[in-house]
Design a protein around this motif. Structure first.
Motif, PDB file in Angstrom:
ATOM      1  N   GLN A 148       0.912  -1.202  -0.031  1.00 34.12           N
ATOM      2  CA  GLN A 148       0.100  -0.032   0.151  1.00 34.12           C
ATOM      3  C   GLN A 148       0.929   1.327   0.143  1.00 34.12           C
ATOM      4  O   GLN A 148       1.900   1.279   0.592  1.00 34.12           O
ATOM      5  CB  GLN A 148      -0.977   0.061   1.175  1.00 34.12           C
ATOM      6  N   THR A 161      -3.475   4.609  -0.748  1.00 40.45           N
ATOM      7  CA  THR A 161      -3.752   3.713  -2.057  1.00 40.45           C
ATOM      8  C   THR A 161      -3.565   2.292  -1.668  1.00 40.45           C
ATOM      9  O   THR A 161      -2.397   2.006  -1.252  1.00 40.45           O
ATOM     10  CB  THR A 161      -2.911   4.103  -3.358  1.00 40.45           C
ATOM     11  N   PRO A 198      -3.676  -0.840  -3.774  1.00 38.98           N
ATOM     12  CA  PRO A 198      -3.514  -1.239  -5.220  1.00 38.98           C
ATOM     13  C   PRO A 198      -4.347  -2.395  -5.708  1.00 38.98           C
ATOM     14  O   PRO A 198      -4.339  -2.540  -6.968  1.00 38.98           O
ATOM     15  CB  PRO A 198      -2.286  -1.290  -5.609  1.00 38.98           C
ATOM     16  N   ASP A 236      -7.380  -6.412  -9.537  1.00 39.07           N
ATOM     17  CA  ASP A 236      -6.628  -5.535  -9.872  1.00 39.07           C
ATOM     18  C   ASP A 236      -7.667  -4.074  -9.879  1.00 39.07           C
ATOM     19  O   ASP A 236      -8.168  -3.563 -11.004  1.00 39.07           O
ATOM     20  CB  ASP A 236      -6.487  -5.592 -11.770  1.00 39.07           C
ATOM     21  N   ALA A 265      -8.054  -0.707  -7.597  1.00 40.94           N
ATOM     22  CA  ALA A 265      -7.067   0.249  -6.873  1.00 40.94           C
ATOM     23  C   ALA A 265      -8.069   1.114  -5.985  1.00 40.94           C
ATOM     24  O   ALA A 265      -8.926   1.829  -6.538  1.00 40.94           O
ATOM     25  CB  ALA A 265      -6.318   1.273  -7.429  1.00 40.94           C
TER      26      ALA A 265
END
Length: 782
Positions: A473, A493, A495, A501, A503
């Motif tokens: 992160q 964030t 991800p 996939d 975020a």
């Protein structure tokens, strides 16, 4: 501390191996025994009924006898006595050895190596003890070994060589202590840094030396050489540069390119290198015919041709072939075809300089992934590494997917080294994927300063962690303050939310301005969580929610117009909106190494609660291309925005402004609608609900040495800012008109930060527009 080091240095003695010549002693004893009996032809032999060992304190006599290999009553020759001496000496346990025959007694005298009491490093300033001591294998409370001490000295020298200090010398010295103990001191002479004074290329016709220097990692020494690490000569880096050059030419169609040699000439003063790459470029090839065929029964190649992206006439690049192969294999998986491999067959056409590519679908071996083993990740969690694999345990083994996963692991930036290898598992049909990584620091604390001609000097404090708690992160905290403004921000964030996939981003910020280019103050706080995910190979879509607090206040002594005062009377406002941004970025895959395109379109819809209802739309298109043998960088940007507010309309805290980041040549708030009353001293920049800007620029070398990092540029900006919800007779330029600016730029890329000097002149403007003919921006971290 300095006095202690000087005392050690004065007491230290060079390390010497004081070894008695056992063979000479044996020869002397032999001549004594046989001197009165001249029998030159007879072979000398000895028989000892007793062996006496003297001088040993730690080593048992039996151990010494075992090394000697001579038994009591055994007849031995002079050569065998010499061999016994060599065996005892080579054991590495003794500083001195003597073997003396005395009648029927063999006397073995030894002086044991001392015990290491303490280890120290003296004379090192550039590399501290904590970094050098791990290179030393000698340890306290163990027997001193001259061979090991020399090896340790060489290891320290190698550590300095990695920093470009090839003239460094290290000498091990001993300080004698009581009880047969010594202090082992490594005296270091660091020497100077061997810099790369010049990088040249021989055989390059298509690309200049300047362009090729930008393609490699090693740099020439420049003005700020004391702050640049990449201008030191490091042999391992040269090998990496060879690969970078190979990749540079291969991606541009030069399939026959090769490096015939690299010459590194050391200056007479041994403080610099002259580096020369000898290359053969060959011819540039383009793609010829591109086709897909199949060797697998029941597989129709026509269904696969639509996913091919390369086309005839395009410059050949192995990377483009690899990406097409990946697309074909992914399609095969979606179609339920396991163990399909794509074999690219290249046909060379020298007459027209093309390469025909035929992607052959074949059936690969039935091999499965048994497991994925990850080692070396002391901080990073296994799942952060594992999610870089599209393959999981039990899936068909695809070497190309494993290589792609290895590249993704390295691209994380969490590891200094990352090796991914496959080996046979519990059966020939199983493989084990080994991932061996080495952690590296991923966090940073920055203290910096900034300066701009519009905001003056400022300070910046920041913390950033790219691998927070080893979870992959990103976390950032930033505090910026200037003469008239302050900004505090927090961003986070995740991800890979839920292991996908996807975020998750959280942005939180608060900013205040104190009469920053205006007669009013603003306070703006923002909270915005978002979700971002891919929709295609080059496209991503972001959904977000934004809660925004705005307050507009007017100091008592300020003179502002009626429009701004009416907006300030509305007090504090809360905005609540949802929005999206769709982006398309060819730089993600690097389809063309000489060009890139970024397209963005986004909208925010206010009215989900809060005090306002609005629609805010923005769009941006950016294109960049390298031209004239990649010597000149051409950039073009088109940007536009529209804001539609219901109710009381927008405020200056909501509307668009064209600062230097969007249009050069004018002060922030220097163009667009404004309320102007010269008699009452009112000149308020109001911003606009609509804007459109086009920026064009070219960056090119100035003929200065590359190591200076100075390039030049020219630019042309054209744009307009217009539109208000409320107006009066004092408002100017509400409908707007195009402003045009031309200018020149000077770029200076320094280790302290990129500097840009802009000198501009407006070709068309309005009377009350506020120009900014010179702009300097610098940002630096300490």
């Amino acid at each position: 501390m300095t006095d202690k080091k000087n005392a050690r240095r004065a007491a230290a003695q060079p390390v010497r191996r004081r070894l008695a010549t056992g063979a000479a002693i044996i020869a002397l004893a032999t001549s004594t025994v046989y001197g009165t009996y001249p029998t030159p032809a007879a072979a000398q032999s000895y028989t000892f009924t007793n062996v006496s060992i003297e001088g040993n304190q730690r080593i048992e006599s039996g151990t010494i006898l075992s090394y000697a290999g001579i038994a009591r009553g055994e007849t031995v020759s002079g050569g065998e006595l010499n061999a016994a001496y060599q065996r005892i000496q080579n054991s590495g346990l003794f500083e001195q050895v003597e073997i003396v025959p005395q009648g029927n007694t063999l006397v073995i005298r030894v002086v044991e190596f001392p015990t290491v009491n303490n280890i120290a490093i003296e004379g090192n300033r550039r590399i501290d003890d904590e970094a050098l001591l791990p290179q030393v294998s000698s340890q306290p409370r163990r027997v001193y070994s001259p061979t090991q001490a020399e090896a340790d000295a060489n290891a320290i020298v190698e550590a300095y060589s990695q920093q470009g200090r090839i003239a460094a010398r290290v000498e091990p010295r001993l300080i004698r202590r009581s009880d047969n103990r010594v202090d082992l001191v490594f005296e270091v002479f660091e020497g100077g840094v061997a810099e790369v004074e010049r990088i040249g290329f021989v055989g390059n016709d298509q690309y200049s030396d300047r362009r090729l220097r930008r393609a490699i990692q090693t740099k020439q020494a420049g003005l700020l050489r004391a702050l640049i690490g990449s201008d030191t000569f490091i042999e391992d880096r040269i090998q990496f540069d060879r690969q970078l050059l190979q990749d540079f030419y291969s991606s541009r169609g030069y399939v026959d390119f090769r490096i015939t040699g690299v010459n590194a000439e050391l200056a007479r003063e041994r403080d610099g290198y002259f580096l020369t790459f000898n290359v053969e470029e060959g011819q540039q090839f383009n793609f010829g015919a591109v086709n897909v065929s199949s060797d697998v029964n029941g597989v129709n190649p026509a269904a696969f041709r639509n996913v091919i992206r390369v086309s005839p006439g395009q410059t050949y690049s192995p990377a483009l072939v690899e990406r097409d192969i990946a697309r074909l294999e992914r399609l095969a998986i979606r179609e339920g075809l396991d163990f399909i491999r794509v074999d690219p067959q290249i046909t060379r056409n020298d007459r027209d300089l093309t390469l025909d590519v035929n992607y052959v679908l074949t059936r690969g071996p039935r091999v499965f992934v048994e497991r994925i083993d990850i080692e070396g990740n002391t901080t990073t969690l296994d799942r952060v590494v594992r999610r870089q694999f599209d393959t999981v345990e039990g899936d068909p083994f695809n070497p190309r997917e494993i290589r792609a996963a290895a590249e993704r692991i390295r691209a994380l930036g969490f590891f200094a080294n990352a090796d991914v290898n496959a080996r046979e598992g519990s059966s020939p049909q199983q493989v084990i994927v080994d991932v061996d990584v080495e952690e590296q620091p991923t966090g940073s604390i920055s203290f910096g300063g900034s300066y701009s001609t519009s905001n003056g000097f400022g300070l910046a404090l920041g913390f950033r962690e790219e691998n927070f708690l080893g979870r992959g992160q990103r976390l950032g905290l930033q505090f910026n303050t200037g003469v008239d403004n302050q900004r505090y921000s927090f961003n986070f964030t995740e991800p890979a939310l839920l292991g996908r996939d996807l975020a998750l981003g959280i942005d939180l910020s608060y900013a205040e301005t104190d009469q920053d280019n205006a007669e009013y103050n603003t306070s703006i706080g923002t909270f915005s969580p978002s979700l971002t995910f891919p929709v295609s190979e080059n496209s991503r879509l972001q959904f977000r929610y934004t809660a925004r607090y705005t307050d507009l206040t007017i100091p008592d002594e300020s003179e502002v117009g009626s429009l701004v005062r009416a907006e300030a009377d509305r007090g504090e406002l809360i905005e609540s909106s949802v929005g999206y941004t769709l982006s398309y970025d060819t730089r993600r895959t690097g389809l063309d190494p000489n060009a890139g395109v970024l397209l963005e379109f986004g909208q925010d819809f206010g009215g989900l609660g809060g005090d306002t209802t609005f629609v805010k739309t923005s769009a941006r298109a950016v294109a960049q291309r390298l031209a004239f043998n990649e010597e000149v960088t051409l950039r073009a940007t088109v940007e536009a925005g529209a804001l539609a507010y219901d109710g009381d309309g927008s405020r200056v805290t909501d509307r668009f402004f064209l600062g230097s980041s969007r249009m050069r040549g004018f002060e922030p708030g220097g163009i667009g609608p404004r309320e102007f009353d010269d008699a009452n001293g009112i000149n308020d920049a109001l911003g606009g609900n609509y804007f459109a800007v086009a920026r064009f620029e070219a960056e090119f070398p100035l003929g200065l040495p590359d190591e200076y990092g100075i390039t030049g540029g020219v630019f042309y900006d054209v744009g307009n800012l217009w539109g208000l919800d409320s107006t009066n007779l004092n408002v100017l330029y509400e409908d707007g008109a195009l402003r045009q600016v031309v200018g020149v730029s000077l770029f200076w890329d320094t280790p302290l930060g990129p500097l840009r000097f802009n000198f501009s002149e407006a070709l068309s403007k309005e009377t009350q527009d506020e120009e900014q003919n010179f702009e300097l921006t610098i940002s630096t971290d300490f």
